[in-house]
Design a protein around this motif. Sequence first.
Motif, PDB file in Angstrom:
ATOM      1  N   ASN A 244       5.327  -8.723  -2.561  1.00 29.96           N
ATOM      2  CA  ASN A 244       6.650  -8.803  -2.807  1.00 29.96           C
ATOM      3  C   ASN A 244       6.704  -7.721  -3.844  1.00 29.96           C
ATOM      4  N   SER A 245       7.952  -7.193  -4.214  1.00 27.88           N
ATOM      5  CA  SER A 245       8.277  -6.171  -5.231  1.00 27.88           C
ATOM      6  C   SER A 245       7.529  -6.794  -6.642  1.00 27.88           C
ATOM      7  N   THR A 246       7.558  -7.993  -6.953  1.00 25.51           N
ATOM      8  CA  THR A 246       7.498  -8.561  -8.219  1.00 25.51           C
ATOM      9  C   THR A 246       5.736  -8.318  -8.498  1.00 25.51           C
ATOM     10  N   VAL A 247       4.806  -8.298  -7.422  1.00 29.56           N
ATOM     11  CA  VAL A 247       3.436  -8.174  -7.629  1.00 29.56           C
ATOM     12  C   VAL A 247       3.131  -6.601  -7.179  1.00 29.56           C
ATOM     13  N   SER A 248       3.777  -5.971  -6.777  1.00 27.09           N
ATOM     14  CA  SER A 248       3.556  -4.585  -6.382  1.00 27.09           C
ATOM     15  C   SER A 248       2.322  -3.943  -7.111  1.00 27.09           C
ATOM     16  N   GLY A 249       2.316  -4.129  -8.372  1.00 23.28           N
ATOM     17  CA  GLY A 249       1.344  -3.658  -9.229  1.00 23.28           C
ATOM     18  C   GLY A 249      -0.232  -3.958  -8.610  1.00 23.28           C
ATOM     19  N   VAL A 250      -0.552  -5.045  -8.059  1.00 23.77           N
ATOM     20  CA  VAL A 250      -1.587  -5.174  -7.500  1.00 23.77           C
ATOM     21  C   VAL A 250      -1.702  -5.362  -5.850  1.00 23.77           C
ATOM     22  N   SER A 251      -0.342  -5.453  -5.380  1.00 23.05           N
ATOM     23  CA  SER A 251      -0.514  -5.532  -3.902  1.00 23.05           C
ATOM     24  C   SER A 251      -0.233  -4.300  -3.138  1.00 23.05           C
ATOM     25  N   GLU A 252       0.216  -3.047  -3.839  1.00 19.18           N
ATOM     26  CA  GLU A 252       0.282  -1.828  -3.039  1.00 19.18           C
ATOM     27  C   GLU A 252      -0.872  -1.182  -2.805  1.00 19.18           C
ATOM     28  N   VAL A 253      -1.361  -0.889  -1.619  1.00 15.14           N
ATOM     29  CA  VAL A 253      -2.794  -0.455  -1.135  1.00 15.14           C
ATOM     30  C   VAL A 253      -2.512   0.754  -0.420  1.00 15.14           C
ATOM     31  N   ILE A 254      -3.550   1.312  -0.057  1.00 12.45           N
ATOM     32  CA  ILE A 254      -3.846   2.385   0.906  1.00 12.45           C
ATOM     33  C   ILE A 254      -2.786   2.213   2.424  1.00 12.45           C
ATOM     34  N   SER A 255      -3.119   1.184   2.938  1.00 14.92           N
ATOM     35  CA  SER A 255      -2.575   0.876   4.215  1.00 14.92           C
ATOM     36  C   SER A 255      -1.114   0.903   3.972  1.00 14.92           C
ATOM     37  N   THR A 256      -0.384   0.184   3.182  1.00 13.67           N
ATOM     38  CA  THR A 256       0.893   0.100   2.842  1.00 13.67           C
ATOM     39  C   THR A 256       1.526   1.174   2.558  1.00 13.67           C
ATOM     40  N   TYR A 257       0.672   2.208   1.578  1.00 12.31           N
ATOM     41  CA  TYR A 257       1.199   3.329   1.342  1.00 12.31           C
ATOM     42  C   TYR A 257       1.524   4.316   2.459  1.00 12.31           C
ATOM     43  N   VAL A 258       0.520   4.323   3.210  1.00  8.42           N
ATOM     44  CA  VAL A 258       0.612   5.208   4.677  1.00  8.42           C
ATOM     45  C   VAL A 258       1.870   4.857   5.344  1.00  8.42           C
ATOM     46  N   TYR A 259       2.016   3.578   5.376  1.00  5.70           N
ATOM     47  CA  TYR A 259       3.009   3.103   6.277  1.00  5.70           C
ATOM     48  C   TYR A 259       4.176   3.413   5.685  1.00  5.70           C
ATOM     49  N   LYS A 260       4.375   3.335   4.284  1.00  8.55           N
ATOM     50  CA  LYS A 260       5.715   3.330   3.845  1.00  8.55           C
ATOM     51  C   LYS A 260       6.074   5.033   3.608  1.00  8.55           C
ATOM     52  N   ILE A 261       4.969   5.759   3.200  1.00  2.14           N
ATOM     53  CA  ILE A 261       5.219   7.101   2.927  1.00  2.14           C
ATOM     54  C   ILE A 261       4.950   8.207   4.095  1.00  2.14           C
ATOM     55  N   GLY A 262       4.029   7.669   4.844  1.00  6.46           N
ATOM     56  CA  GLY A 262       3.760   8.339   6.264  1.00  6.46           C
ATOM     57  C   GLY A 262       4.831   8.009   7.324  1.00  6.46           C
ATOM     58  N   LEU A 263       4.811   6.845   7.779  1.00  7.87           N
ATOM     59  CA  LEU A 263       5.646   6.485   8.760  1.00  7.87           C
ATOM     60  C   LEU A 263       7.345   6.499   8.577  1.00  7.87           C
ATOM     61  N   MET A 264       7.398   5.826   7.516  1.00  9.09           N
ATOM     62  CA  MET A 264       8.855   5.662   6.921  1.00  9.09           C
ATOM     63  C   MET A 264       9.411   6.827   6.246  1.00  9.09           C
ATOM     64  N   GLY A 265       8.434   7.669   5.392  1.00  2.00           N
ATOM     65  CA  GLY A 265       8.897   8.773   4.772  1.00  2.00           C
ATOM     66  C   GLY A 265       8.756  10.128   5.548  1.00  2.00           C
ATOM     67  N   SER A 266       7.975  10.138   6.630  1.00  2.00           N
ATOM     68  CA  SER A 266       7.588  11.205   7.161  1.00  2.00           C
ATOM     69  C   SER A 266       6.646  12.315   6.496  1.00  2.00           C
ATOM     70  N   GLN A 267       5.725  11.957   5.663  1.00  2.42           N
ATOM     71  CA  GLN A 267       5.141  12.555   4.950  1.00  2.42           C
ATOM     72  C   GLN A 267       3.605  12.543   5.614  1.00  2.42           C
ATOM     73  N   PHE A 268       3.405  13.152   6.504  1.00  3.20           N
ATOM     74  CA  PHE A 268       2.180  12.874   7.321  1.00  3.20           C
ATOM     75  C   PHE A 268       0.995  13.481   6.936  1.00  3.20           C
ATOM     76  N   SER A 269       1.183  14.672   6.145  1.00  2.00           N
ATOM     77  CA  SER A 269       0.125  15.397   5.638  1.00  2.00           C
ATOM     78  C   SER A 269      -0.503  14.645   4.441  1.00  2.00           C
ATOM     79  N   LEU A 270       0.327  14.363   3.654  1.00  2.00           N
ATOM     80  CA  LEU A 270      -0.148  13.305   2.553  1.00  2.00           C
ATOM     81  C   LEU A 270      -0.756  12.227   2.861  1.00  2.00           C
ATOM     82  N   THR A 271      -0.384  11.371   3.769  1.00  2.00           N
ATOM     83  CA  THR A 271      -1.085  10.512   4.310  1.00  2.00           C
ATOM     84  C   THR A 271      -2.203  10.774   5.070  1.00  2.00           C
ATOM     85  N   ALA A 272      -2.273  11.668   5.808  1.00  2.00           N
ATOM     86  CA  ALA A 272      -3.556  12.248   6.355  1.00  2.00           C
ATOM     87  C   ALA A 272      -4.655  12.696   5.155  1.00  2.00           C
ATOM     88  N   ALA A 273      -4.169  12.940   4.320  1.00  2.00           N
ATOM     89  CA  ALA A 273      -4.968  13.257   3.370  1.00  2.00           C
ATOM     90  C   ALA A 273      -5.550  12.048   2.653  1.00  2.00           C
TER      91      ALA A 273
END
Length: 301
Positions: A244-273
């Motif tokens: 949840n947003s309250t514990v995002s300081g420890v719970s935001e990881v690569i897999s969730t980052y790829v989902y939010k930035i890559g799939l939701m934000g369409s930044q495929f090159s960054l998530t591929a990197a």
Amino acid sequence: MNHIGSATWKRNIPLYLMFTPIILFFILFKYVPMFGSIMAFKHYNFGEGILHSPWVGFENFKVLFSTPATIQIIRNTLLLSMMAIFIGFPFPILLAIMLNEVRSKWFKSVVQTLVFLPHFFSWIIVGGIIVTIFSQQSGMLNSVWQYVFGHSYAFLYHEGSWLSIFVGSGIWKEAGFSAIVYLAALGSIDGSLYEAAGLDGASKWKQIWHVTLPGISSTVVLMFILAMGRVMEVGFDQIFMLQNSTVSGVSEVISTYVYKIGLMGSQFSLTAAIGLFESLVSLILVFITNRIARKFGNGLW
């Protein structure tokens, strides 16, 4: 010699045919997708596709590692993975040893069923169970907590308790199923070793320490090397259901980052990197762990 080789080949044809689907699976779903890693070095867009998108070299990596959020995400991934490995890794071993020592068949069968069952629950179900137990408003644990201390406690909204729940839920879900490998290894230990140890006056604890653990040491090392290869792969389902947003300081990881930035934000090159970086780190860790294991005679290669 050629005649012998030809005969061996013909005799093993059924085995080769049975193995063919496995080879095809790895080629189609493991090796072919590696071609997509080239997106990490391009400014990918749908119109031009992977091959014709403009080449930007290491620009995506520079953007990633110049962003403070990326460093935080990598740190969180390593933290959660290391906690899951070093805290959770011994539990399947201990569980397998305890089950192996049980002599009552019906009791052993009941316990095995109970500890294996959580593996087959999806993280959606497990997440619902965790909310039912730890919810601040209606959780069962908070009902007791409020009765004893006079106030509720937000277990899912404090980083320390959230980390404990994350590790504990992973152990509860997977320890029983992971113990199957160690139970199989325990079954291969020669029973005469226990008899000899018993005749020498060794207690049950000493038999476990001097016979059981050395007997499964190669399996333990193998599983540990494989676990280190997944150190950058914190399960998306578990994190996504518990964070949840309250514990995002420890719970935001690569897999969730790829989902939010890559799939939701369409930044495929960054998530591929960052995906390529994740794979390289895992590969290096596997080689380092295997090299250390080789010094004790238990390496994979």
